[in-house]
Design a protein around this motif. Structure first.
Motif, PDB file in Angstrom:
ATOM      1  N   LEU A  39       0.838  -1.183   0.000  1.00 34.35           N
ATOM      2  CA  LEU A  39       0.000   0.000   0.000  1.00 34.35           C
ATOM      3  C   LEU A  39       0.880   1.242   0.000  1.00 34.35           C
ATOM      4  CD1 LEU A  39      -2.724  -1.009   2.611  1.00 34.35           C
ATOM      5  CD2 LEU A  39      -2.890  -1.089   0.120  1.00 34.35           C
ATOM      6  N   SER A  40       0.529   2.218  -0.812  1.00 34.17           N
ATOM      7  CA  SER A  40       1.265   3.473  -0.886  1.00 34.17           C
ATOM      8  C   SER A  40       0.306   4.631  -0.615  1.00 34.17           C
ATOM      9  CB  SER A  40       1.926   3.641  -2.254  1.00 34.17           C
ATOM     10  OG  SER A  40       0.951   3.592  -3.287  1.00 34.17           O
ATOM     11  N   ASN A  41       0.860   5.820  -0.462  1.00 36.63           N
ATOM     12  CA  ASN A  41       0.008   6.974  -0.201  1.00 36.63           C
ATOM     13  C   ASN A  41      -0.752   7.384  -1.470  1.00 36.63           C
ATOM     14  OD1 ASN A  41       1.815   8.537  -1.789  1.00 36.63           O
ATOM     15  ND2 ASN A  41       3.120   8.831  -0.007  1.00 36.63           N
ATOM     16  N   ARG A  42      -1.704   8.274  -1.298  1.00 34.95           N
ATOM     17  CA  ARG A  42      -2.576   8.657  -2.411  1.00 34.95           C
ATOM     18  C   ARG A  42      -1.807   9.364  -3.520  1.00 34.95           C
ATOM     19  NH1 ARG A  42      -5.668   9.546   2.215  1.00 34.95           N
ATOM     20  NH2 ARG A  42      -7.648   8.386   2.274  1.00 34.95           N
ATOM     21  N   PHE A  43      -0.862  10.220  -3.134  1.00 38.24           N
ATOM     22  CA  PHE A  43      -0.122  10.969  -4.133  1.00 38.24           C
ATOM     23  C   PHE A  43       0.719  10.043  -5.007  1.00 38.24           C
ATOM     24  CE2 PHE A  43       3.446  13.996  -5.246  1.00 38.24           C
ATOM     25  CZ  PHE A  43       2.709  14.683  -6.185  1.00 38.24           C
ATOM     26  N   LEU A  44       1.361   9.056  -4.396  1.00 36.22           N
ATOM     27  CA  LEU A  44       2.159   8.100  -5.155  1.00 36.22           C
ATOM     28  C   LEU A  44       1.272   7.220  -6.042  1.00 36.22           C
ATOM     29  CD1 LEU A  44       4.960   7.023  -5.718  1.00 36.22           C
ATOM     30  CD2 LEU A  44       4.720   5.483  -3.768  1.00 36.22           C
ATOM     31  N   ALA A  45       0.103   6.833  -5.516  1.00 34.95           N
ATOM     32  CA  ALA A  45      -0.823   6.043  -6.342  1.00 34.95           C
ATOM     33  C   ALA A  45      -1.329   6.853  -7.525  1.00 34.95           C
ATOM     34  CB  ALA A  45      -1.991   5.561  -5.480  1.00 34.95           C
ATOM     35  N   LEU A  46      -1.622   8.149  -7.308  1.00 33.97           N
ATOM     36  CA  LEU A  46      -2.053   9.011  -8.405  1.00 33.97           C
ATOM     37  C   LEU A  46      -0.946   9.187  -9.428  1.00 33.97           C
ATOM     38  CD1 LEU A  46      -4.209  10.912  -9.584  1.00 33.97           C
ATOM     39  CD2 LEU A  46      -3.253  12.736  -8.174  1.00 33.97           C
ATOM     40  N   GLN A  47       0.281   9.331  -8.962  1.00 28.69           N
ATOM     41  CA  GLN A  47       1.407   9.471  -9.890  1.00 28.69           C
ATOM     42  C   GLN A  47       1.596   8.209 -10.710  1.00 28.69           C
ATOM     43  OE1 GLN A  47       5.411  11.215  -8.717  1.00 28.69           O
ATOM     44  NE2 GLN A  47       5.988   9.082  -8.924  1.00 28.69           N
ATOM     45  N   ASN A  48       1.523   7.033 -10.088  1.00 32.69           N
ATOM     46  CA  ASN A  48       1.683   5.778 -10.820  1.00 32.69           C
ATOM     47  C   ASN A  48       0.572   5.588 -11.849  1.00 32.69           C
ATOM     48  OD1 ASN A  48       3.955   5.188  -9.302  1.00 32.69           O
ATOM     49  ND2 ASN A  48       2.822   4.003  -7.778  1.00 32.69           N
ATOM     50  N   SER A  49      -0.660   5.971 -11.479  1.00 33.84           N
ATOM     51  CA  SER A  49      -1.766   5.859 -12.428  1.00 33.84           C
ATOM     52  C   SER A  49      -1.575   6.794 -13.616  1.00 33.84           C
ATOM     53  CB  SER A  49      -3.082   6.170 -11.708  1.00 33.84           C
ATOM     54  OG  SER A  49      -4.166   6.155 -12.618  1.00 33.84           O
ATOM     55  N   ALA A  50      -1.137   8.027 -13.351  1.00 31.15           N
ATOM     56  CA  ALA A  50      -0.900   8.980 -14.441  1.00 31.15           C
ATOM     57  C   ALA A  50       0.230   8.511 -15.343  1.00 31.15           C
ATOM     58  CB  ALA A  50      -0.589  10.359 -13.863  1.00 31.15           C
ATOM     59  N   ILE A  51       1.285   7.957 -14.754  1.00 37.26           N
ATOM     60  CA  ILE A  51       2.408   7.458 -15.562  1.00 37.26           C
ATOM     61  C   ILE A  51       1.956   6.295 -16.440  1.00 37.26           C
ATOM     62  CG2 ILE A  51       4.628   6.269 -15.419  1.00 37.26           C
ATOM     63  CD1 ILE A  51       5.272   7.962 -12.985  1.00 37.26           C
ATOM     64  N   GLY A  52       1.145   5.401 -15.868  1.00 33.26           N
ATOM     65  CA  GLY A  52       0.662   4.264 -16.653  1.00 33.26           C
ATOM     66  C   GLY A  52      -0.216   4.696 -17.819  1.00 33.26           C
ATOM     67  N   ASN A  53      -1.124   5.635 -17.578  1.00 30.98           N
ATOM     68  CA  ASN A  53      -1.995   6.111 -18.657  1.00 30.98           C
ATOM     69  C   ASN A  53      -1.202   6.843 -19.735  1.00 30.98           C
ATOM     70  OD1 ASN A  53      -4.305   5.105 -17.423  1.00 30.98           O
ATOM     71  ND2 ASN A  53      -4.641   6.977 -16.243  1.00 30.98           N
ATOM     72  N   ALA A  54      -0.239   7.687 -19.316  1.00 27.85           N
ATOM     73  CA  ALA A  54       0.569   8.415 -20.293  1.00 27.85           C
ATOM     74  C   ALA A  54       1.412   7.466 -21.121  1.00 27.85           C
ATOM     75  CB  ALA A  54       1.454   9.440 -19.575  1.00 27.85           C
ATOM     76  N   THR A  55       1.974   6.453 -20.478  1.00 29.05           N
ATOM     77  CA  THR A  55       2.795   5.478 -21.213  1.00 29.05           C
ATOM     78  C   THR A  55       1.964   4.721 -22.233  1.00 29.05           C
ATOM     79  OG1 THR A  55       4.184   5.224 -19.243  1.00 29.05           O
ATOM     80  CG2 THR A  55       4.378   3.545 -20.949  1.00 29.05           C
ATOM     81  N   GLN A  56       0.758   4.330 -21.847  1.00 28.36           N
ATOM     82  CA  GLN A  56      -0.116   3.597 -22.774  1.00 28.36           C
ATOM     83  C   GLN A  56      -0.514   4.459 -23.964  1.00 28.36           C
ATOM     84  OE1 GLN A  56      -3.627   2.074 -20.919  1.00 28.36           O
ATOM     85  NE2 GLN A  56      -4.328   0.981 -22.737  1.00 28.36           N
TER      86      GLN A  56
END
Length: 227
Positions: A39-56
């Motif tokens: 489990l990570s904090n909300r900011f890190l989870a939001l960053q990982n989600s944004a990175i995944g969407n941008a990469t795709q």
């Protein structure tokens, strides 16, 4: 000393030392580091989600041979977004308003895509300069035009981001100066100007993120032509 609106785009100097190096290194301090926890904090989870969407979105149209470039271009996207966003804050400096900085970022990456295309598939890379079915009379002219357009690409990348950020910052400063001058004589108009300035700041935040995305998107398009 007479101050100019363009003084905000000059690199600040402290004790004779340019602070542009500090401005370039600051984004890496602000971004959170990944962890191995479940489990990570909300900011890190939001960053990982944004990175995944941008990469795709950026690399789905590209040949799988070019997906390794995501390791380089996605951190560049985060770096440019952070630099552009920091420039909106007061008493800060935006390195990406300097054409030299943008050229220093765009030129090596563009050149790397060209060298990759010449090395991996030289025939296809050179075919972009002269398309099939070109009339014989237009061949010399078309080769010159396409060669010039190829070498103009890094300049266009750098000038596009520099011009958009510079225009937005100048407009914000002009509106803020007008509101400050009219505050004592016309408070109602000054209040309306402050509202416009707030809305413009939101627009400038969107422009800062969009320009960074467009910068990396065009690099991926250049990569797509050479892999």
């Amino acid at each position: 000393m007479t101050l100019s609106f363009f003084d905000q785009f000059m690199s600040p100097v402290f004790m004779g030392i340019p602070l542009i190096l500090l401005a370039l290194s600051l984004p890496w301090i602000l971004l959170p580091n990944p962890t191995l926890r479940w489990l990570s904090n909300r900011f890190l989870a939001l960053q990982n989600s944004a990175i995944g969407n941008a990469t795709q979105q950026l690399f789905s149209p590209i040949n799988p041979n070019g997906h390794n470039w995501a390791i380089l271009l996605i951190p560049l996207l985060l770096f440019l977004i952070t630099l552009n966003m920091l420039g909106i804050l007061p008493y800060t400096f935006t390195p990406t308003t300097q054409l030299s900085i943008n050229l220093a970022i765009a030129t090596p990456l563009w050149l790397a895509t060209v060298i990759l295309g010449m090395r991996k598939q030289p025939t296809i890379a050179l075919s972009h300069i002269l398309p099939m079915g070109t009339p014989n009379l237009l061949i010399p002219i078309l080769i010159i035009i396409e060669t010039i357009s190829l070498f103009v690409r890094p300049v266009a990348l750098a000038v596009r981001m520099t011009a958009n950020l510079t225009a937005g910052h100048l407009l914000m400063q002009l509106i803020a100066t007008a509101g400050f001058v009219l505050m004592s004589n016309m408070p109602v108009i000054a209040l309306n100007i402050c509202i416009v300035l707030f809305l413009l700041s939101l627009l400038e935040m969107a422009v800062a993120m969009i320009q960074a995305y467009v910068f990396v998107l065009l690099l991926t398009l250049y990569l797509q032509e050479n892999v």
